[in-house]
Design a protein around this motif. Structure first.
Motif, PDB file in Angstrom:
ATOM      1  N   THR A   1     -11.803 -21.217  -0.959  1.00 39.21           N
ATOM      2  CA  THR A   1     -11.608 -20.024  -0.013  1.00 39.21           C
ATOM      3  C   THR A   1     -10.641 -19.223  -0.307  1.00 39.21           C
ATOM      4  O   THR A   1      -9.561 -19.513  -0.523  1.00 39.21           O
ATOM      5  CB  THR A   1     -11.312 -20.433   1.425  1.00 39.21           C
ATOM      6  OG1 THR A   1     -12.352 -21.271   1.805  1.00 39.21           O
ATOM      7  CG2 THR A   1     -11.219 -19.307   2.475  1.00 39.21           C
ATOM      8  N   ILE A   2     -10.652 -17.908  -0.435  1.00 35.40           N
ATOM      9  CA  ILE A   2     -10.008 -16.943  -0.702  1.00 35.40           C
ATOM     10  C   ILE A   2      -9.391 -16.457   0.362  1.00 35.40           C
ATOM     11  O   ILE A   2     -10.157 -16.144   1.449  1.00 35.40           O
ATOM     12  CB  ILE A   2     -10.475 -15.937  -1.927  1.00 35.40           C
ATOM     13  CG1 ILE A   2      -9.407 -14.850  -2.510  1.00 35.40           C
ATOM     14  CG2 ILE A   2     -11.756 -15.079  -1.352  1.00 35.40           C
ATOM     15  CD1 ILE A   2      -9.823 -14.058  -3.681  1.00 35.40           C
ATOM     16  N   SER A   3      -8.077 -15.811   0.436  1.00 31.98           N
ATOM     17  CA  SER A   3      -7.483 -15.220   1.531  1.00 31.98           C
ATOM     18  C   SER A   3      -6.267 -14.499   1.124  1.00 31.98           C
ATOM     19  O   SER A   3      -5.949 -14.579  -0.153  1.00 31.98           O
ATOM     20  CB  SER A   3      -7.202 -16.082   2.602  1.00 31.98           C
ATOM     21  OG  SER A   3      -6.279 -16.957   2.181  1.00 31.98           O
ATOM     22  N   ARG A   4      -5.713 -13.490   1.999  1.00 35.66           N
ATOM     23  CA  ARG A   4      -4.635 -12.748   1.610  1.00 35.66           C
ATOM     24  C   ARG A   4      -3.673 -12.452   2.939  1.00 35.66           C
ATOM     25  O   ARG A   4      -4.244 -12.629   3.920  1.00 35.66           O
ATOM     26  CB  ARG A   4      -5.084 -11.561   1.100  1.00 35.66           C
ATOM     27  CG  ARG A   4      -5.852 -10.497   2.081  1.00 35.66           C
ATOM     28  CD  ARG A   4      -6.422  -9.368   1.021  1.00 35.66           C
ATOM     29  NE  ARG A   4      -5.430  -8.512   0.325  1.00 35.66           N
ATOM     30  CZ  ARG A   4      -5.633  -7.772  -0.555  1.00 35.66           C
ATOM     31  NH1 ARG A   4      -7.029  -7.383  -1.135  1.00 35.66           N
ATOM     32  NH2 ARG A   4      -4.835  -6.940  -1.005  1.00 35.66           N
ATOM     33  N   ASP A   5      -2.448 -12.501   2.536  1.00 35.30           N
ATOM     34  CA  ASP A   5      -1.748 -11.676   3.770  1.00 35.30           C
ATOM     35  C   ASP A   5      -0.923 -10.946   3.000  1.00 35.30           C
ATOM     36  O   ASP A   5       0.086 -10.652   2.236  1.00 35.30           O
ATOM     37  CB  ASP A   5      -0.535 -13.037   3.913  1.00 35.30           C
ATOM     38  CG  ASP A   5       0.402 -12.819   4.911  1.00 35.30           C
ATOM     39  OD1 ASP A   5       0.496 -11.598   5.311  1.00 35.30           O
ATOM     40  OD2 ASP A   5       1.033 -13.533   5.431  1.00 35.30           O
ATOM     41  N   ASN A   6      -1.418  -9.586   3.538  1.00 30.33           N
ATOM     42  CA  ASN A   6      -0.890  -8.301   3.137  1.00 30.33           C
ATOM     43  C   ASN A   6       0.681  -8.027   3.453  1.00 30.33           C
ATOM     44  O   ASN A   6       1.428  -7.213   2.924  1.00 30.33           O
ATOM     45  CB  ASN A   6      -1.608  -6.952   3.482  1.00 30.33           C
ATOM     46  CG  ASN A   6      -3.020  -7.007   3.027  1.00 30.33           C
ATOM     47  OD1 ASN A   6      -3.179  -7.544   1.642  1.00 30.33           O
ATOM     48  ND2 ASN A   6      -3.876  -6.509   3.654  1.00 30.33           N
ATOM     49  N   ALA A   7       1.134  -8.859   4.268  1.00 24.83           N
ATOM     50  CA  ALA A   7       2.568  -8.502   4.885  1.00 24.83           C
ATOM     51  C   ALA A   7       3.203  -9.163   3.755  1.00 24.83           C
ATOM     52  O   ALA A   7       4.551  -8.972   3.669  1.00 24.83           O
ATOM     53  CB  ALA A   7       2.776  -9.338   6.181  1.00 24.83           C
ATOM     54  N   LYS A   8       2.788 -10.339   3.166  1.00 16.70           N
ATOM     55  CA  LYS A   8       3.653 -11.042   2.099  1.00 16.70           C
ATOM     56  C   LYS A   8       3.144 -10.724   0.605  1.00 16.70           C
ATOM     57  O   LYS A   8       3.858 -11.333  -0.284  1.00 16.70           O
ATOM     58  CB  LYS A   8       3.292 -12.495   2.292  1.00 16.70           C
ATOM     59  CG  LYS A   8       3.891 -13.181   3.575  1.00 16.70           C
ATOM     60  CD  LYS A   8       3.891 -14.618   3.903  1.00 16.70           C
ATOM     61  CE  LYS A   8       4.299 -14.873   5.038  1.00 16.70           C
ATOM     62  NZ  LYS A   8       4.028 -16.624   5.316  1.00 16.70           N
ATOM     63  N   ASN A   9       2.322  -9.632   0.534  1.00 17.27           N
ATOM     64  CA  ASN A   9       1.842  -9.205  -0.911  1.00 17.27           C
ATOM     65  C   ASN A   9       1.372 -10.510  -1.484  1.00 17.27           C
ATOM     66  O   ASN A   9       1.729 -10.468  -2.584  1.00 17.27           O
ATOM     67  CB  ASN A   9       3.047  -8.644  -1.435  1.00 17.27           C
ATOM     68  CG  ASN A   9       3.204  -7.272  -1.118  1.00 17.27           C
ATOM     69  OD1 ASN A   9       2.511  -6.763  -0.075  1.00 17.27           O
ATOM     70  ND2 ASN A   9       3.816  -6.371  -2.040  1.00 17.27           N
ATOM     71  N   THR A  10       0.686 -11.427  -0.789  1.00 17.33           N
ATOM     72  CA  THR A  10       0.069 -12.644  -1.337  1.00 17.33           C
ATOM     73  C   THR A  10      -1.463 -12.890  -1.227  1.00 17.33           C
ATOM     74  O   THR A  10      -1.813 -12.731  -0.109  1.00 17.33           O
ATOM     75  CB  THR A  10       0.933 -13.789  -0.918  1.00 17.33           C
ATOM     76  OG1 THR A  10       2.422 -13.461  -1.214  1.00 17.33           O
ATOM     77  CG2 THR A  10       0.479 -15.098  -1.531  1.00 17.33           C
ATOM     78  N   VAL A  11      -2.005 -13.274  -2.208  1.00 13.94           N
ATOM     79  CA  VAL A  11      -3.594 -13.621  -2.191  1.00 13.94           C
ATOM     80  C   VAL A  11      -3.395 -15.268  -2.609  1.00 13.94           C
ATOM     81  O   VAL A  11      -2.540 -15.645  -3.374  1.00 13.94           O
ATOM     82  CB  VAL A  11      -4.305 -12.838  -2.904  1.00 13.94           C
ATOM     83  CG1 VAL A  11      -3.979 -13.203  -4.472  1.00 13.94           C
ATOM     84  CG2 VAL A  11      -5.797 -13.121  -2.794  1.00 13.94           C
ATOM     85  N   TYR A  12      -4.201 -15.960  -1.726  1.00 12.76           N
ATOM     86  CA  TYR A  12      -4.231 -17.387  -1.857  1.00 12.76           C
ATOM     87  C   TYR A  12      -5.929 -17.723  -2.240  1.00 12.76           C
ATOM     88  O   TYR A  12      -6.844 -17.137  -2.111  1.00 12.76           O
ATOM     89  CB  TYR A  12      -3.968 -18.019  -0.513  1.00 12.76           C
ATOM     90  CG  TYR A  12      -2.740 -17.559   0.077  1.00 12.76           C
ATOM     91  CD1 TYR A  12      -2.854 -16.606   0.986  1.00 12.76           C
ATOM     92  CD2 TYR A  12      -1.734 -18.266  -0.347  1.00 12.76           C
ATOM     93  CE1 TYR A  12      -1.451 -16.177   1.467  1.00 12.76           C
ATOM     94  CE2 TYR A  12      -0.539 -17.904   0.219  1.00 12.76           C
ATOM     95  CZ  TYR A  12      -0.447 -16.856   1.157  1.00 12.76           C
ATOM     96  OH  TYR A  12       0.750 -16.732   1.689  1.00 12.76           O
TER      97      TYR A  12
END
Length: 126
Positions: free
Chosen positions: A69-80
């Motif tokens: 599963t790919i996800s992202r947190d734009n507030a943390k500038n991070t993709v997982y």
């Protein structure tokens, strides 16, 4: 210029899980399409998963669909990349990539991406 730094790789037994992270520089991270690729020994680099800028759309390679599963947190500038039920054939160096060009498409080719991280090793033992 965008810098990408992956982390979270390691050694895991088959059936186990790992979560990769990719921290990105750049004030406009939220506008980038992001992708994960991997390269196994002796093989070409291949697309694993991609996510649109808003996280509204994702796309996966058939080989990982249902397990990753790919996800992202734009507030943390991070993709997982959450990887479950890992298999020995998932062993590879995993790379994070950023497409900074405007557009709705989630590319699956290396040339669709403009910036790359240094990679993180994932090893799955049987």
């Amino acid at each position: 210029q965008v810098q990408l730094v992956e982390s979270g790789g390691g050694l895991v037994q088959a059936g186990g899980s790992l979560r990769l992270s990719c921290a990105a520089s750049g004030r406009t991270f939220s506008s980038y399409t992001m992708g994960w690729f991997r390269q196994a020994p002796g093989k070409e680099r291949e697309f694993v998963a991609g996510i649109s800028w808003s996280a509204g759309r994702t796309y996966y390679a058939d080989s990982v669909k249902g397990r990753f599963t790919i996800s992202r947190d734009n507030a943390k500038n991070t993709v997982y990349l959450q990887m479950n039920n890992l298999k020995p054939e998932d062993t590879a160096v995993f790379y994070c990539a950023a497409n900074v060009r405007v557009g709705p498409r989630i590319g699956t080719r290396e040339e669709d991406y403009d910036y790359w991280g240094q990679g993180t090793q994932v090893t799955v033992s049987s």
